[in-house]
Design a protein around this motif. Sequence first.
Motif, PDB file in Angstrom:
ATOM      1  N   ILE A 231       0.815  -1.210   0.000  1.00  0.00           N
ATOM      2  CA  ILE A 231       0.000   0.000   0.000  1.00  0.00           C
ATOM      3  C   ILE A 231       0.853   1.267   0.000  1.00  0.00           C
ATOM      4  CG2 ILE A 231      -0.273  -0.189   2.518  1.00  0.00           C
ATOM      5  CD1 ILE A 231      -2.771   1.394   0.054  1.00  0.00           C
ATOM      6  N   GLN A 232       1.960   1.274   0.753  1.00  0.00           N
ATOM      7  CA  GLN A 232       2.796   2.480   0.778  1.00  0.00           C
ATOM      8  C   GLN A 232       3.451   2.735  -0.580  1.00  0.00           C
ATOM      9  OE1 GLN A 232       4.494   1.495   5.037  1.00  0.00           O
ATOM     10  NE2 GLN A 232       5.267   3.488   4.406  1.00  0.00           N
ATOM     11  N   LYS A 233       3.782   1.675  -1.244  1.00  0.00           N
ATOM     12  CA  LYS A 233       4.369   1.799  -2.579  1.00  0.00           C
ATOM     13  C   LYS A 233       3.361   2.427  -3.537  1.00  0.00           C
ATOM     14  CE  LYS A 233       6.622  -0.975  -6.167  1.00  0.00           C
ATOM     15  NZ  LYS A 233       7.004  -2.350  -6.571  1.00  0.00           N
ATOM     16  N   ALA A 234       2.104   1.999  -3.406  1.00  0.00           N
ATOM     17  CA  ALA A 234       1.060   2.531  -4.292  1.00  0.00           C
ATOM     18  C   ALA A 234       0.721   3.982  -3.958  1.00  0.00           C
ATOM     19  CB  ALA A 234      -0.193   1.668  -4.189  1.00  0.00           C
ATOM     20  N   MET A 235       0.707   4.313  -2.678  1.00  0.00           N
ATOM     21  CA  MET A 235       0.329   5.658  -2.257  1.00  0.00           C
ATOM     22  C   MET A 235       1.494   6.641  -2.324  1.00  0.00           C
ATOM     23  SD  MET A 235      -2.125   5.038   1.068  1.00  0.00           S
ATOM     24  CE  MET A 235      -2.328   6.794   1.323  1.00  0.00           C
ATOM     25  N   GLY A 236       2.705   6.135  -2.209  1.00  0.00           N
ATOM     26  CA  GLY A 236       3.869   7.014  -2.215  1.00  0.00           C
ATOM     27  C   GLY A 236       4.019   7.806  -0.933  1.00  0.00           C
ATOM     28  N   VAL A 237       3.638   7.200   0.212  1.00  0.00           N
ATOM     29  CA  VAL A 237       3.784   7.866   1.506  1.00  0.00           C
ATOM     30  C   VAL A 237       4.737   7.063   2.391  1.00  0.00           C
ATOM     31  CG1 VAL A 237       1.509   8.928   1.431  1.00  0.00           C
ATOM     32  CG2 VAL A 237       1.764   6.674   2.483  1.00  0.00           C
ATOM     33  N   LYS A 238       5.413   7.782   3.273  1.00  0.00           N
ATOM     34  CA  LYS A 238       6.366   7.119   4.173  1.00  0.00           C
ATOM     35  C   LYS A 238       5.749   6.844   5.545  1.00  0.00           C
ATOM     36  CE  LYS A 238      10.525   9.053   2.021  1.00  0.00           C
ATOM     37  NZ  LYS A 238      11.749   9.893   2.231  1.00  0.00           N
ATOM     38  N   ASP A 239       4.948   7.792   6.018  1.00  0.00           N
ATOM     39  CA  ASP A 239       4.358   7.643   7.356  1.00  0.00           C
ATOM     40  C   ASP A 239       3.013   6.940   7.231  1.00  0.00           C
ATOM     41  OD1 ASP A 239       3.606   7.794   9.955  1.00  0.00           O
ATOM     42  OD2 ASP A 239       3.547   9.979  10.085  1.00  0.00           O
TER      43      ASP A 239
END
Length: 796
Positions: free
Chosen positions: A241-249
């Motif tokens: 999911i973080q890869k898809a959203m591009g968010v770190k936190d």
Amino acid sequence: MFKHYFKTAWRNLQRNKIYAAINISGIAIGIAAFWLIALYVGDELSYDRSFSNADRIYRVVQHASWQGGTLNIVPTSAPFAPALKSSFPEIEDAVRINTEGGGVINYGDKTLKQDDICFADNTLFKLFDYHFLYGDAATALTRPQSIVITESLATKIFGDASKALDQTIYFGSDNANTVTGVINDMPANSHMQFSGIRSFNNELNTDNWQNFSLYTYLLLKKGANVKSLEKKLPAFSVATIQKAMGVKDYHMELQPLTSIHLHSNLDYELSNNGSISRIYMFVAIGILILLIALINYMNLSTARSAVRVKEIGIRKVVGSGRRDLIGLFISESLLITVIAATIAFCLVSFSLPFFNYLSGKNLIIWRFGMFNTVTALTVFSIFTGIVSGIYPALFLSRFKMIPSLKGELGNMHAGVMFRKSLVVFQFIIAVCLISGSYIIYKQLQYVSRADLGFNKEQVLSFHIDDMKVRSEIPALKTQLLQSPLIEGVAVAGNPIGNNNLGGNGFKFEKNGAIDQSSQLAQQLFTDEDFLKTARIKLLQGRNFSAAMSTDKYGSVIINETLMKELGYKNAVGKKVQFDGNGEPDNRIIIGVVKDFHTYSLQHTIEPLVMMMPPVDQEQDNLYVKIAKGKSAAGLAYLKNVYAQFDKNNTAEFHFLDENFAKQYATEQKQEQLSLSFTILAFIIACLGLLGLVMFATAQRTKEIGIRKVLGASVTSVTVLLSKDFAKLIAIATIIAIPVAWFAMNKWLQGFAYRISIEWWMFLLSGCTAILIALITISFQSIKAAVANPVESLRTE
């Protein structure tokens, strides 16, 4: 011995009927209030505990933050459940639920609208063991186009629930669903409330991680360690999911099923959850109300020590020891408590329907079982009687024999100070409750009257169930606008104010190119008339235009909040990209609207992207603005016109101001309940105060007579008797103000937009408490002051 104690105690109550009535009334009200709160709290704590696997079921929710934005939501996307199940051996099974399964049901010549129907995976009944009246839980949702319905819905459709199995019902005119099971109605104490569950008809897109529209529940294997599983989730999140959203936190949370109702307050909750802080508040109120009643008893018992001091001396002369005296006085308090508990039972039985109305529940007096309730009430009465009687018993039994016979009380300074402290404590509680009730009321007034950024007055919305009508929107608009009763008509994908807009991940232009990091924003389909109908102000650019074909598939309008988060000074012309069913959808920002609330004021205004409905299917909510003062005529005209387009379905109208008001239903119930208990607490406190004033007046009867003979006025005598108590209440008010300020400031933090707490609010509450208390005091003081002084001088 005990028989003698209770017989003596009964005689003493008969000799002092007024004081007995005050004590019994106060304790009865206290026990009744505590009982009602116990029923409420017990129901709240029981949510979702009826399922056999309740301790192994967890809900997946999401938290994320980035510069200028946050995400705290319950829904997940389609890939979550299968990916989690295949990645972690601790997970036995998973289920996904989509709440968008409702609509108009047709069966034979029957038509009914049922919105509380969901879609779910066929594993639903493996996690949640609803009782099947008809059908097989293991296979009920395995076939496409199958539906399991509750007994109530089955009875509504078929007349008899036993006839429902294998029958075919239709959503719309051609969406056939076979009834494969009938279950008991959903338990009221569950955060999931559906009247039907349909099987997913199509394969869900397991590649789109950012289409957050499904609720995901996991069933852990027996003995699985949830803490150990949670430690593995960050690595899983980074790769998916973080890869898809591009968010770190980003943080994925597993919520225990049994904690959802009281501990979860995220966006897109399935229902209006409760609050553990509210439970703590009501428990505290219940204990404090009961404590006020017990303080009354202790105060009156110790205050009347002068009356009973000779009785104590005589009892010691005839051989009573301190243990006997303690037993006698505790027996007296037990007798009072038992009588009060009996009266409390009648009060609860009488007031329970009203309490259910205020709380929105359906509680019964025997909720915990008859045996458990009677046992608990008995134990509670004994415990309360001992607690309330122990101090007076120890206090009265300590008097020495010879001084008691002479009527000498000795040094009573410590006892008087303790009694005054208890009075102060009582009114600290009362003033805090008054302040809290007033601030809750003011906050609810504020949110109901706040400027939402659009004109919600006289604007209603309703869902268009018939797909044919959705394709005839222009004709429907034209006919509605022919009447001066209708000032505006628009279409949108969702009704605002219901706290359930969908969201999506968007990529925006930065430095001339599309930034690959996603920005989550609410998504709302609207037509070219929406801004005009809702009176929403355009800050930059232009509105959608039906004459420009590119607007339907190539344009978006964003809100002021999103523009600020993106750092744009002028957003018009900037590019936007999002996932359009697996393919990148590229658009241009053509306008920016002034911020308006799509959610209630418990939530901050979120980034918003508005698009024109790409297909007729998304034109499913009609907004209509009726001329001011013409609601009845406008509704009649609207119903008549709509019936010409949809002859089979009746529209359910919802005014936008009502949509928003519903979101504050929990707070309104809290305000009503807290006000009710505040009134009870103050009544009990005033009862105790009245008893003390009556006793103080009786003790000073001869003094009052002498003062009046010497020329004292009614006013001066009243002030003499009232001033000491007034000082105590004033001290209580001063102490209560910071306590109330702290508590209410914490409560207001649950609202993103709230009133400012002002000093005068607490002063007003304190003055109200002082005024009511002074009225209570003055009632008895004036009575004593106007009495014939001759009669006063004759008293012994």
